[in-house]
Design a protein around this motif. Structure first.
Motif, PDB file in Angstrom:
ATOM      1  N   VAL A   4       0.844  -1.186   0.000  1.00 33.56           N
ATOM      2  CA  VAL A   4       0.000   0.000   0.000  1.00 33.56           C
ATOM      3  C   VAL A   4       0.881   1.238   0.000  1.00 33.56           C
ATOM      4  N   VAL A   5       0.342   2.314  -0.553  1.00 31.74           N
ATOM      5  CA  VAL A   5       0.962   3.627  -0.480  1.00 31.74           C
ATOM      6  C   VAL A   5       0.003   4.505   0.310  1.00 31.74           C
ATOM      7  N   THR A   6       0.534   5.161   1.331  1.00 30.49           N
ATOM      8  CA  THR A   6      -0.286   6.060   2.142  1.00 30.49           C
ATOM      9  C   THR A   6       0.148   7.490   1.851  1.00 30.49           C
ATOM     10  N   ILE A   7      -0.826   8.306   1.456  1.00 30.46           N
ATOM     11  CA  ILE A   7      -0.555   9.718   1.182  1.00 30.46           C
ATOM     12  C   ILE A   7      -1.220  10.538   2.286  1.00 30.46           C
ATOM     13  N   THR A   8      -0.392  11.303   2.979  1.00 29.82           N
ATOM     14  CA  THR A   8      -0.888  12.139   4.074  1.00 29.82           C
ATOM     15  C   THR A   8      -0.706  13.600   3.697  1.00 29.82           C
ATOM     16  N   SER A   9      -1.786  14.366   3.793  1.00 31.81           N
ATOM     17  CA  SER A   9      -1.749  15.789   3.453  1.00 31.81           C
ATOM     18  C   SER A   9      -1.208  16.598   4.623  1.00 31.81           C
ATOM     19  N   ASN A  10      -0.428  17.621   4.297  1.00 26.22           N
ATOM     20  CA  ASN A  10       0.042  18.531   5.344  1.00 26.22           C
ATOM     21  C   ASN A  10      -0.767  19.841   5.332  1.00 26.22           C
ATOM     22  N   ALA A  11      -1.867  19.820   4.592  1.00 30.00           N
ATOM     23  CA  ALA A  11      -2.756  20.985   4.548  1.00 30.00           C
ATOM     24  C   ALA A  11      -3.521  21.099   5.870  1.00 30.00           C
ATOM     25  N   ALA A  12      -4.080  22.276   6.132  1.00 32.05           N
ATOM     26  CA  ALA A  12      -4.821  22.525   7.376  1.00 32.05           C
ATOM     27  C   ALA A  12      -5.997  21.566   7.525  1.00 32.05           C
ATOM     28  N   SER A  13      -6.607  21.178   6.403  1.00 31.73           N
ATOM     29  CA  SER A  13      -7.756  20.268   6.481  1.00 31.73           C
ATOM     30  C   SER A  13      -7.334  18.825   6.711  1.00 31.73           C
ATOM     31  N   GLY A  14      -6.009  18.557   6.562  1.00 32.35           N
ATOM     32  CA  GLY A  14      -5.495  17.207   6.798  1.00 32.35           C
ATOM     33  C   GLY A  14      -6.012  16.227   5.775  1.00 32.35           C
ATOM     34  N   GLY A  15      -6.072  14.992   6.140  1.00 33.58           N
ATOM     35  CA  GLY A  15      -6.586  13.956   5.250  1.00 33.58           C
ATOM     36  C   GLY A  15      -5.510  12.949   4.876  1.00 33.58           C
ATOM     37  N   THR A  16      -5.939  11.726   4.694  1.00 36.51           N
ATOM     38  CA  THR A  16      -5.037  10.635   4.318  1.00 36.51           C
ATOM     39  C   THR A  16      -5.729   9.788   3.268  1.00 36.51           C
ATOM     40  N   SER A  17      -4.968   9.335   2.299  1.00 38.70           N
ATOM     41  CA  SER A  17      -5.468   8.414   1.281  1.00 38.70           C
ATOM     42  C   SER A  17      -4.579   7.190   1.266  1.00 38.70           C
ATOM     43  N   VAL A  18      -5.190   6.029   1.116  1.00 39.90           N
ATOM     44  CA  VAL A  18      -4.441   4.780   1.032  1.00 39.90           C
ATOM     45  C   VAL A  18      -4.720   4.161  -0.326  1.00 39.90           C
ATOM     46  N   ILE A  19      -3.670   3.816  -1.044  1.00 36.07           N
ATOM     47  CA  ILE A  19      -3.794   3.215  -2.375  1.00 36.07           C
ATOM     48  C   ILE A  19      -3.193   1.816  -2.300  1.00 36.07           C
ATOM     49  N   ALA A  20      -3.991   0.806  -2.663  1.00 35.10           N
ATOM     50  CA  ALA A  20      -3.510  -0.578  -2.666  1.00 35.10           C
ATOM     51  C   ALA A  20      -2.707  -0.846  -3.934  1.00 35.10           C
ATOM     52  N   LEU A  21      -1.642  -1.600  -3.810  1.00 30.55           N
ATOM     53  CA  LEU A  21      -0.788  -1.972  -4.935  1.00 30.55           C
ATOM     54  C   LEU A  21      -0.648  -3.488  -4.999  1.00 30.55           C
ATOM     55  N   ALA A  22      -0.570  -4.022  -6.205  1.00 17.91           N
ATOM     56  CA  ALA A  22      -0.318  -5.453  -6.389  1.00 17.91           C
ATOM     57  C   ALA A  22       0.336  -5.645  -7.746  1.00 17.91           C
ATOM     58  N   GLY A  23       1.146  -6.645  -7.874  1.00 19.06           N
ATOM     59  CA  GLY A  23       1.790  -6.917  -9.158  1.00 19.06           C
ATOM     60  C   GLY A  23       2.549  -8.221  -9.115  1.00 19.06           C
ATOM     61  N   THR A  24       2.974  -8.626 -10.276  1.00 15.01           N
ATOM     62  CA  THR A  24       3.789  -9.832 -10.380  1.00 15.01           C
ATOM     63  C   THR A  24       5.077  -9.473 -11.099  1.00 15.01           C
ATOM     64  N   GLY A  25       6.113 -10.177 -10.784  1.00 11.04           N
ATOM     65  CA  GLY A  25       7.410  -9.940 -11.407  1.00 11.04           C
ATOM     66  C   GLY A  25       7.712 -10.994 -12.446  1.00 11.04           C
ATOM     67  N   VAL A  26       8.723 -10.716 -13.219  1.00  9.64           N
ATOM     68  CA  VAL A  26       9.187 -11.651 -14.228  1.00  9.64           C
ATOM     69  C   VAL A  26      10.624 -12.001 -13.871  1.00  9.64           C
ATOM     70  N   SER A  27      10.928 -13.278 -13.826  1.00  9.43           N
ATOM     71  CA  SER A  27      12.299 -13.667 -13.491  1.00  9.43           C
ATOM     72  C   SER A  27      13.232 -13.299 -14.643  1.00  9.43           C
ATOM     73  N   ALA A  28      14.448 -12.967 -14.296  1.00  5.07           N
ATOM     74  CA  ALA A  28      15.452 -12.578 -15.283  1.00  5.07           C
ATOM     75  C   ALA A  28      15.806 -13.782 -16.161  1.00  5.07           C
ATOM     76  N   THR A  29      16.117 -13.502 -17.413  1.00  4.70           N
ATOM     77  CA  THR A  29      16.538 -14.546 -18.328  1.00  4.70           C
ATOM     78  C   THR A  29      17.991 -14.885 -18.044  1.00  4.70           C
ATOM     79  N   ALA A  30      18.270 -16.132 -17.856  1.00  4.37           N
ATOM     80  CA  ALA A  30      19.644 -16.573 -17.640  1.00  4.37           C
ATOM     81  C   ALA A  30      20.217 -17.015 -18.982  1.00  4.37           C
ATOM     82  N   TYR A  31      21.266 -16.355 -19.412  1.00  2.24           N
ATOM     83  CA  TYR A  31      21.898 -16.685 -20.683  1.00  2.24           C
ATOM     84  C   TYR A  31      23.091 -17.593 -20.442  1.00  2.24           C
ATOM     85  N   GLU A  32      23.434 -18.346 -21.462  1.00  2.00           N
ATOM     86  CA  GLU A  32      24.637 -19.164 -21.443  1.00  2.00           C
ATOM     87  C   GLU A  32      25.164 -19.271 -22.862  1.00  2.00           C
TER      88      GLU A  32
END
Length: 110
Positions: A4-32
């Motif tokens: 997750v990424v949490t964004i917190t405002s420093n404005a007088a009204s304040g406020g926080t937003s939370v953004i969910a993240l997800a993903g998959t990786g790809v393994s590196a190709t091994a050369y020979e």
């Protein structure tokens, strides 16, 4: 992977937003690099083994095999991406005398 990424405002009204993240990786190709060569058709002094040398700069070669390499093949599994390598092979007789290097083989790793 998830997180997750949490964004917190420093404005007088304040406020926080939370953004969910997800993903998959790809393994590196091994050369020979797989090398094969022909044994000498005839030789006054029979071949006992071979040494394989590699250079990434075209000038200084390092021996790759640490033990006797009797077959006429060698697989280099230590190559790195985006590097061009030059290879040479020498034959070695039973007394340990090494031949002059073979022709140079060049392999460009993507």
């Amino acid at each position: 992977a998830a997180g997750v990424v949490t964004i917190t405002s420093n404005a007088a009204s304040g406020g926080t937003s939370v953004i969910a993240l997800a993903g998959t990786g790809v393994s590196a190709t091994a050369y020979e690099v797989q090398l094969t060569w022909d044994a000498p058709a005839s030789s006054a002094d029979p071949v006992a083994s071979y040494n394989v040398y590699r250079s990434a700069d075209g000038a200084s070669y390092q021996k790759l095999n640490t033990a006797v390499n009797a077959p006429t093949t060698y697989t280099d599994t230590t190559v790195q991406d985006a590097v061009t390598y030059n290879y040479e092979v020498t034959s070695v007789d039973a007394s340990g005398v090494e031949s002059t290097p073979s022709n140079v083989y060049t392999a460009a790793i993507p």
